[in-house]
Design an enzyme around this catalytic site. Structure first.
Site, PDB file in Angstrom:
ATOM      1  N   ARG A 173       0.858  -1.178   0.000  1.00 37.22           N
ATOM      2  CA  ARG A 173       0.000   0.000   0.000  1.00 37.22           C
ATOM      3  C   ARG A 173       0.895   1.229   0.000  1.00 37.22           C
ATOM      4  NH1 ARG A 173      -3.416   1.556   3.852  1.00 37.22           N
ATOM      5  NH2 ARG A 173      -1.732   1.460   5.359  1.00 37.22           N
ATOM      6  N   ARG A 177      -3.852  10.277   1.079  1.00 39.12           N
ATOM      7  CA  ARG A 177      -4.900  10.900   1.906  1.00 39.12           C
ATOM      8  C   ARG A 177      -5.426  12.130   1.220  1.00 39.12           C
ATOM      9  NH1 ARG A 177      -1.709  11.561   7.364  1.00 39.12           N
ATOM     10  NH2 ARG A 177      -1.589   9.372   7.935  1.00 39.12           N
ATOM     11  N   ARG A 250      19.695  -5.404   5.325  1.00 32.46           N
ATOM     12  CA  ARG A 250      20.188  -4.099   4.873  1.00 32.46           C
ATOM     13  C   ARG A 250      20.730  -3.403   6.115  1.00 32.46           C
ATOM     14  NH1 ARG A 250      21.383  -2.819  -0.014  1.00 32.46           N
ATOM     15  NH2 ARG A 250      20.724  -0.628   0.157  1.00 32.46           N
ATOM     16  N   ARG A 282      18.018  10.188   4.273  1.00 28.33           N
ATOM     17  CA  ARG A 282      17.325  11.142   5.140  1.00 28.33           C
ATOM     18  C   ARG A 282      18.351  11.905   5.959  1.00 28.33           C
ATOM     19  NH1 ARG A 282      13.040   8.038   8.960  1.00 28.33           N
ATOM     20  NH2 ARG A 282      14.884   7.314  10.053  1.00 28.33           N
ATOM     21  N   GLU A 308      21.674   9.583   6.866  1.00 25.76           N
ATOM     22  CA  GLU A 308      21.517   8.115   6.853  1.00 25.76           C
ATOM     23  C   GLU A 308      21.831   7.556   5.465  1.00 25.76           C
ATOM     24  OE1 GLU A 308      17.925   7.959  10.168  1.00 25.76           O
ATOM     25  OE2 GLU A 308      17.696   6.890   8.283  1.00 25.76           O
ATOM     26  N   TYR A 356      11.053  -7.409  10.728  1.00 24.07           N
ATOM     27  CA  TYR A 356      11.046  -6.014  11.102  1.00 24.07           C
ATOM     28  C   TYR A 356       9.892  -5.786  12.074  1.00 24.07           C
ATOM     29  CZ  TYR A 356      10.884  -1.105  11.507  1.00 24.07           C
ATOM     30  OH  TYR A 356      10.893   0.148  12.079  1.00 24.07           O
ATOM     31  N   ASP A 358       8.235  -2.840  14.580  1.00 22.35           N
ATOM     32  CA  ASP A 358       8.238  -1.538  15.220  1.00 22.35           C
ATOM     33  C   ASP A 358       8.274  -1.779  16.723  1.00 22.35           C
ATOM     34  OD1 ASP A 358       8.404   0.508  13.377  1.00 22.35           O
ATOM     35  OD2 ASP A 358       6.272   0.446  12.882  1.00 22.35           O
TER      36      ASP A 358
END
Ligand SMILES: Cc1cc2nc3c(=O)[nH]c(=O)nc-3n(C[C@H](O)[C@H](O)[C@H](O)COP(=O)(O)OP(=O)(O)OC[C@H]3O[C@@H](n4cnc5c(N)ncnc54)[C@H](O)[C@@H]3O)c2cc1C
Length: 376
Positions: A173, A177, A250, A282, A308, A356, A358
């Site tokens: 996805r 918005r 990575r 970033r 980064e 991964y 969070d």
């Protein structure tokens, strides 16, 4: 002789949450970490009063009330809302893709105008059937302008190859918005622990014995049978001596700079660089996670920034993002089977589970594990 009920390998969130629960259940725990500090990858260190996120920017967000109530026992969270911006050839765009982005990109004002542009570009891309790669997937979701300016080169820098070579699954996805809302997360709660993550993890570990700078292998060799059980939150392939091969990751390299006397360098905590003009993905300006101010509310006079750089992992690098493709997932399954057969050891956390996580799901998983283990 068994001195501890549990040896917890890793003082990151997984290890700290498990140890906190074990202590609360009256179990004796020792936590060890090979790094010279606690808190794992969400470690923050104070530089001129600024809490610097050494292993990358960490923003806490969750819709899980149980996790939110749990972390609030150990820290007060500020009201930081993540609103990153993107720099593409020197032009600034709001993220995630929302009405502000569309107004900046096309000069449109209303949701209907924005929808019309995106629909036209999706139709022009004319992707037939199922998208075969990330490029086709993105074009079919958001059209050409957003793909080329905000997705393509950024993703290529992140993964080190062309979007046409990446699987579509990486971006199932791409949230679009049609409201003027720059809040990156949809979650009910978000923020940064006041005083930094290290302080929060230290509060979790209060009353638990912790040794830093200690490698599991060395500790286990010198202290055989020290604990009844082991909760291992390090890399699962490393535990088994890479006997089936290495899982791939990575990694990210951080170039961190203290800018003395600079009060405000980029005006935002997170700026993504979405073109190949810059080799980094970033730049983080850490002070803005806490509104640039110290606890007394005074503006801090200096700033710290981190560029980064994303690259392929090689042994000795920090493993950051698992490459969950078919090959690596299949290898992980084989390691997981070995793990299940390993007497007295449970594997957990982002490194043990090769996924991964969070922070909030990572804490939820550690709470679940503690409930299962400690009720036995
Ligand atoms: C770049 C980056 C940015 C992120 N940003 C966010 C964000 O914004 N929001 C969010 O919710 N989540 C974010 N995360 C995810 C977050 O970092 C993880 O959810 C969390 O750190 C996982 O905790 P853990 O304890 O499982 O692993 P870790 O934090 O990695 O802790 C594992 C610990 O085990 C130690 N260890 C490993 N092997 C051994 C050994 N053999 N002997 C002794 N010690 C060992 C390691 O030194 C490490 O300290 C981010 C992750 C990355 C990589």
């Amino acid at each position: 002789m068994t001195q501890y009920d549990y040896l917890v390998v890793g003082a990151g969130l997984t290890g700290a949450v498990f140890a906190e629960r074990a202590r609360a259940a009256g179990r004796k725990c020792l936590v060890i970490d090979r790094r010279d500090h606690i808190a794992g990858n969400c470690y923050t260190e104070s530089v001129r009063g600024i809490n610097v996120h050494r292993y990358g920017a960490h923003i806490f967000h969750t819709s899980d009330r149980g996790v939110w109530d749990y972390v609030n026992r150990f820290a007060e969270f500020n009201s930081y809302v993540n609103c990153p911006v993107a720099d593409y050839h020197g032009r600034m765009y709001n993220l995630p893709f929302n009405m502000n982005t569309f107004a900046q990109m096309w000069g449109v004002r209303t949701p209907a105008e924005a929808r019309a542009v995106i629909e036209r570009q999706r139709a022009e891309a004319a992707i037939e059937g199922e998208p075969r790669n990330l490029e086709e997937q993105a074009l079919s979701l958001v059209g050409r302008d957003i793909f080329e300016k905000l997705v393509k080169e950024y993703t290529e820098k992140q993964w080190g190859c062309s979007c046409a070579e990446l699987p579509p699954s990486i971006i199932k996805r791409l949230p679009v918005r049609y409201v003027y809302d720059n809040n990156y997360f949809n979650d009910r709660w978000q923020g940064i622990p006041v005083g930094g993550y290290t302080k929060m993890v230290a509060a979790m570990l209060d009353g638990v014995e912790v040794l830093t700078g200690v490698e599991y292998r060395d500790f286990a060799a010198a202290n055989p049978g020290a604990a009844g059980r082991v909760v291992y939150t390090g890399p699962i392939d490393e535990y088994f001596g890479f006997r089936l091969g290495e899982l791939e990751w990575r990694t990210v390299r951080f170039e961190t700079e203290l800018l003395e006397g600079v009060e405000n360098w980029q005006g935002n905590a997170v700026v993504n660089y979405t073109s190949h003009d810059e080799p980094f993905t970033r730049i983080i300006e850490h002070k803005w996670f806490e509104f640039g101010r110290d606890e007394a509310g005074e503006m801090l006079p200096d700033t710290v920034i981190s560029r980064e750089y994303s690259s392929a992992w090689k042994p000795g690098d920090e493993p950051y993002y698992p490459i969950n493709d078919e090959k690596n997932n299949a290898l992980f399954e084989r390691y997981w089977e070995l793990g299940q057969a390993e007497e007295g050891v449970v594997f957990a956390g982002r490194l043990g589970a090769y996924r991964y996580y969070d922070m909030a799901p990572c804490i939820a998983a550690a709470l679940d594990l503690a409930e299962r283990e400690l009720s036995e």
